[in-house]
Design a protein around this motif. Structure first.
Motif: not given
Length: 67
Positions: A1-21
């Motif tokens: 699953m793309f959004l997983d409430a059971h694990r923290p986001l990595t810095p790569e995900e946090v700073y990746d605009g495509e992830y949020w899109r």
């Protein structure tokens, strides 16, 4: 699953605009699939927030490239 409430986001995900899109797209898909108008509205507001996060991530990436 793309959004997983059971694990923290990595810095790569946090700073990746495509992830949020992708998060925004998935959330909009969930809204379209819901028969509940109130839930649809809430999900669309969440998707809009993901779009804002994508913009922030993109701006941070641009600023880092300028340095």
């Amino acid at each position: 699953m793309f959004l997983d409430a059971h694990r923290p986001l990595t810095p790569e995900e946090v700073y990746d605009g495509e992830y949020w899109r992708k998060c925004a797209t998935m959330t909009r898909d969930e809204a379209r699939a819901s028969p509940d108008a109130d839930l649809q509205a809430r999900l669309l507001r969440i998707a809009s927030g993901y779009d804002r996060l994508a913009g922030y991530a993109d701006a941070i990436e641009r600023a880092a490239q300028e340095d």
